[in-house]
Design a protein around this motif. Sequence first.
Motif, mmCIF file in Angstrom:
data_model
loop_
_atom_site.group_PDB
_atom_site.id
_atom_site.type_symbol
_atom_site.label_atom_id
_atom_site.label_comp_id
_atom_site.label_asym_id
_atom_site.label_seq_id
_atom_site.Cartn_x
_atom_site.Cartn_y
_atom_site.Cartn_z
ATOM 1 N N ARG A 70 1.565 97.413 -129.608
ATOM 2 C CA ARG A 70 2.286 98.990 -129.619
ATOM 3 C C ARG A 70 1.219 99.544 -128.596
ATOM 4 N NH1 ARG A 70 3.788 100.405 -134.214
ATOM 5 N NH2 ARG A 70 4.086 98.697 -135.562
ATOM 6 N N GLN A 73 3.035 99.296 -124.828
ATOM 7 C CA GLN A 73 4.562 100.248 -125.129
ATOM 8 C C GLN A 73 4.371 101.527 -124.887
ATOM 9 O OE1 GLN A 73 6.997 100.276 -129.001
ATOM 10 N NE2 GLN A 73 8.093 100.350 -128.031
ATOM 11 N N THR A 76 3.713 102.586 -120.811
ATOM 12 C CA THR A 76 5.159 101.937 -119.744
ATOM 13 C C THR A 76 6.143 103.845 -119.514
ATOM 14 O OG1 THR A 76 6.845 102.127 -121.579
ATOM 15 C CG2 THR A 76 5.833 99.720 -120.765
ATOM 16 N N LYS A 78 8.058 105.034 -121.367
ATOM 17 C CA LYS A 78 9.039 105.100 -121.815
ATOM 18 C C LYS A 78 9.412 104.986 -123.396
ATOM 19 C CE LYS A 78 11.442 103.547 -117.294
ATOM 20 N NZ LYS A 78 12.225 102.080 -116.439
ATOM 21 N N ARG A 79 8.059 105.241 -123.825
ATOM 22 C CA ARG A 79 7.646 105.279 -125.063
ATOM 23 C C ARG A 79 8.315 106.496 -125.766
ATOM 24 N NH1 ARG A 79 8.853 103.421 -130.200
ATOM 25 N NH2 ARG A 79 7.226 103.305 -132.157
ATOM 26 N N HIS A 80 9.954 106.736 -125.710
ATOM 27 C CA HIS A 80 10.566 108.151 -125.230
ATOM 28 C C HIS A 80 10.392 108.805 -126.964
ATOM 29 C CE1 HIS A 80 13.292 106.993 -122.524
ATOM 30 N NE2 HIS A 80 13.704 105.809 -123.669
ATOM 31 N N THR A 81 9.340 108.791 -127.737
ATOM 32 C CA THR A 81 8.775 109.124 -129.268
ATOM 33 C C THR A 81 7.807 109.812 -128.822
ATOM 34 O OG1 THR A 81 8.232 109.263 -131.303
ATOM 35 C CG2 THR A 81 8.856 107.315 -130.339
ATOM 36 N N THR A 157 9.480 109.736 -138.304
ATOM 37 C CA THR A 157 8.859 108.838 -137.688
ATOM 38 C C THR A 157 7.674 108.845 -137.410
ATOM 39 O OG1 THR A 157 11.238 108.610 -136.202
ATOM 40 C CG2 THR A 157 8.775 108.500 -135.240
ATOM 41 N N LEU A 158 7.137 108.217 -137.194
ATOM 42 C CA LEU A 158 5.516 108.295 -137.430
ATOM 43 C C LEU A 158 5.233 107.098 -135.813
ATOM 44 C CD1 LEU A 158 2.804 108.625 -138.759
ATOM 45 C CD2 LEU A 158 2.662 106.102 -139.576
ATOM 46 N N SER A 159 4.920 107.550 -134.788
ATOM 47 C CA SER A 159 4.668 106.956 -133.824
ATOM 48 C C SER A 159 3.806 106.895 -133.120
ATOM 49 C CB SER A 159 6.070 107.536 -133.085
ATOM 50 O OG SER A 159 5.715 108.707 -132.487
ATOM 51 N N PHE B 214 17.852 101.642 -122.358
ATOM 52 C CA PHE B 214 17.474 102.523 -121.736
ATOM 53 C C PHE B 214 16.354 103.385 -122.587
ATOM 54 C CE2 PHE B 214 21.667 102.497 -119.687
ATOM 55 C CZ PHE B 214 21.404 102.336 -118.395
ATOM 56 N N VAL B 215 17.262 103.193 -123.506
ATOM 57 C CA VAL B 215 16.235 104.004 -124.898
ATOM 58 C C VAL B 215 15.240 102.968 -125.547
ATOM 59 C CG1 VAL B 215 16.051 103.799 -127.582
ATOM 60 C CG2 VAL B 215 18.514 105.290 -125.614
ATOM 61 N N HIS B 216 15.664 101.411 -125.202
ATOM 62 C CA HIS B 216 14.446 100.528 -125.930
ATOM 63 C C HIS B 216 13.759 99.776 -124.440
ATOM 64 C CE1 HIS B 216 15.695 101.365 -129.013
ATOM 65 N NE2 HIS B 216 16.949 100.979 -129.425
ATOM 66 N N ALA B 217 14.011 100.388 -123.200
ATOM 67 C CA ALA B 217 13.075 99.688 -121.976
ATOM 68 C C ALA B 217 11.792 99.158 -122.729
ATOM 69 C CB ALA B 217 13.668 100.634 -120.549
ATOM 70 N N SER B 218 11.268 100.592 -122.387
ATOM 71 C CA SER B 218 9.925 99.894 -123.040
ATOM 72 C C SER B 218 9.443 98.219 -123.993
ATOM 73 C CB SER B 218 9.469 101.327 -123.726
ATOM 74 O OG SER B 218 9.703 101.403 -124.843
ATOM 75 N N ILE B 219 10.282 98.687 -124.626
ATOM 76 C CA ILE B 219 9.799 97.226 -125.453
ATOM 77 C C ILE B 219 10.368 95.592 -124.725
ATOM 78 C CG2 ILE B 219 11.760 96.917 -127.051
ATOM 79 C CD1 ILE B 219 7.473 96.211 -127.962
ATOM 80 N N SER B 221 10.770 95.696 -121.920
ATOM 81 C CA SER B 221 10.343 94.961 -119.957
ATOM 82 C C SER B 221 8.595 94.306 -120.902
ATOM 83 C CB SER B 221 10.167 95.646 -119.783
ATOM 84 O OG SER B 221 9.207 97.134 -120.279
ATOM 85 N N PHE B 355 8.921 99.900 -133.792
ATOM 86 C CA PHE B 355 9.119 99.601 -131.474
ATOM 87 C C PHE B 355 11.028 99.442 -130.751
ATOM 88 C CE2 PHE B 355 5.677 95.958 -131.988
ATOM 89 C CZ PHE B 355 4.730 96.820 -131.479
ATOM 90 N N ALA B 358 12.050 103.786 -133.653
ATOM 91 C CA ALA B 358 11.255 105.025 -133.869
ATOM 92 C C ALA B 358 11.572 105.191 -132.535
ATOM 93 C CB ALA B 358 10.133 105.085 -133.318
ATOM 94 N N ASP B 359 12.268 104.930 -131.026
ATOM 95 C CA ASP B 359 12.932 105.430 -130.188
ATOM 96 C C ASP B 359 14.198 105.964 -130.588
ATOM 97 O OD1 ASP B 359 10.854 105.899 -128.358
ATOM 98 O OD2 ASP B 359 10.739 103.937 -128.097
ATOM 99 N N GLU B 362 14.036 109.293 -132.182
ATOM 100 C CA GLU B 362 13.931 110.273 -131.137
ATOM 101 C C GLU B 362 14.896 110.692 -130.452
ATOM 102 O OE1 GLU B 362 11.261 111.730 -130.918
ATOM 103 O OE2 GLU B 362 11.522 112.811 -129.415
ATOM 104 N N MET B 363 15.750 109.380 -130.392
ATOM 105 C CA MET B 363 17.721 110.215 -129.548
ATOM 106 C C MET B 363 18.337 110.340 -130.426
ATOM 107 S SD MET B 363 16.918 109.434 -126.582
ATOM 108 C CE MET B 363 15.281 108.878 -126.128
#
Lengths: 162, 420
Positions: A70, A73, A76, A78-81, A157-159, B214-219, B221, B355, B358-359, B362-363
């Motif tokens: 967690r 992430q 990175t 890139k945890r967009h939220t 969302t609870l991030s 793209f949206v899930h690249a973080s997890i 990787s 993981f 939530a992303d 967000e989109m």
Amino acid sequence: MSSQLDLALLAEVQQFLYMEARLQDSNLYSEWEALWTDDAIYWVPANGADIDPEEQMSIIYDNRSRIGLRIKQFYTGKRHTQAPASALGRVVSNIELLDVTGDEIKVASSAMIFECNLRADTIWATRNEFLLRRTEEGLRMARKKVVLVNNEKPLYTLSFLV
Amino acid sequence: MESQSSTPNFADLVQSDRVHGSLYTNEEIFQLELEKIWYKTWVYVGHTSEVPNANDFVSKSIGPQPLIMTRGRDGVIRLLLNRCPHRANQVCLQAKGNRGSFTCPYHGWTFSNSGELRGFPFPEGYDTADRSELGLGQVNRVAEYKGFVFGSFADEGPSLEEHLGAGGRDAIDRLVQTSPEGEVEITAGFLQHRAKANWKFIVENETDGYHPQFVHASIFSIAKSGIGDLYSNDSTAVARDLGDGHTENDLRPEFRRIDKPMNWFGTNEARLPDYVEKMKAAYGEEKAREIMIDGTPHVMIFPNLFIAEIQIFVIQALAVDESIQHVTALQFKGAPDLNRRLRQQTMGSVGPAGFLLADDSEMYERTQRGVKSKMPEWNYLGRGKHRERRDADGFMVGDATDEVTSRGIWRHYRELMEAK
């Protein structure tokens, strides 16, 4: 618990919980991660406070390695939220020492959390239960249970770190 | 466009490779969708395993309308509307339970769990009231396919089997055979994840093979997940339009190329010895191996059931810009060791803190805000149009990242919205 309240212990626990809240509100992820013991459980149940997390879905039910994932992430980028990260302000209160056994302290507390993110402003209310352990580095969290008072309802969302 | 005509012209709004932004924001269109989709076609409601015993009930919904899914003393599953025929009070406020009747707390009217009015207090106050006319409302048609219960508010129309079509039925058939006993169970409880977004953004995303990298690249990787590769530019997986709005990302070509049982779930046979043993006993060595290589489907059953390999999402349209994703781990009867891992993985992946989800959510919310900008008016869905082709079953397919799925969803949507 003895009937005599241990004020020094209470003060120590209070300071620890305030520090944890500050690290969370400041999105200091790895500093917060360092507060956990190796056998940690971080639990945010859904649909009540007393479900069996081994059988029923929870919002978060992390062991130590998943806490690590967690946190990674976030880093990175890139945890967009959480990019941008939520702006947070929380108040921790109702700190109550429930039990002291050996080097472990069971503590209850409450938190009101104000979150501001891209969607909107959201208020979260939680009842928390901690199992703190005294280690050579000081107090550490072996277990944290966060009961969102509205966890039976649909939640946005609870991030951030709750 | 919105101001020029009182009735939206769906032929203008939904074109072959682009859709108009107002489809996600227009309140009038949302009300029409309730009428022509949610309160007409087959909508997924719940699973038989959620009400296993006589008198079990569970609170469910179709769009904004709350329902009570009951199993009567007769074993029949019914979908009751949560509205007292007296003055519209809600008769059931519990999420689930077991009871043979529901008593309205307002004036004490009591209904059996098959919907009939059993009685009301002080009956001498009613002279001509016909009790048979004063039962709870019920969803007009209820049907089940392999445990998946759907409801339709239309008296007539295609049967559930016709609605699912060969593609939808095949996906559910493939799913249930992941159990050594051929049955799915929905028993792990639901997370309810709210998003400030139109429901169609969610439906489209479920089989959009373009976004995961793209949206899930973080997890992907950090978890060393192979999922990203399934949706790479070089993937042999296909995006498929199953017709009637149903779509899938068929990952089997990749899993067959890799040719390792249980790889679809990111694990191997050695870690699930009991499960593997039971599967071989149930289906025979060869067929069990085939099932354990192919894995479970990734299919979006229009308009609201997303079977996502290891979990199901039930999409609830609440308002033009508000939706709920109800999500739970799939559980396979007779597979406790697999089920435990399915729950753990699902909890990590989905829900408000997931993981992955939530992303995604967000989109959904960012696109909902983005589509309020008036230019360029359209969402462009032309990816892979030049390379879409028919497969051996006659379904239109594209490469893993192609938008053949979105185009299929919108074509069906337009048909529904244009229907009289």
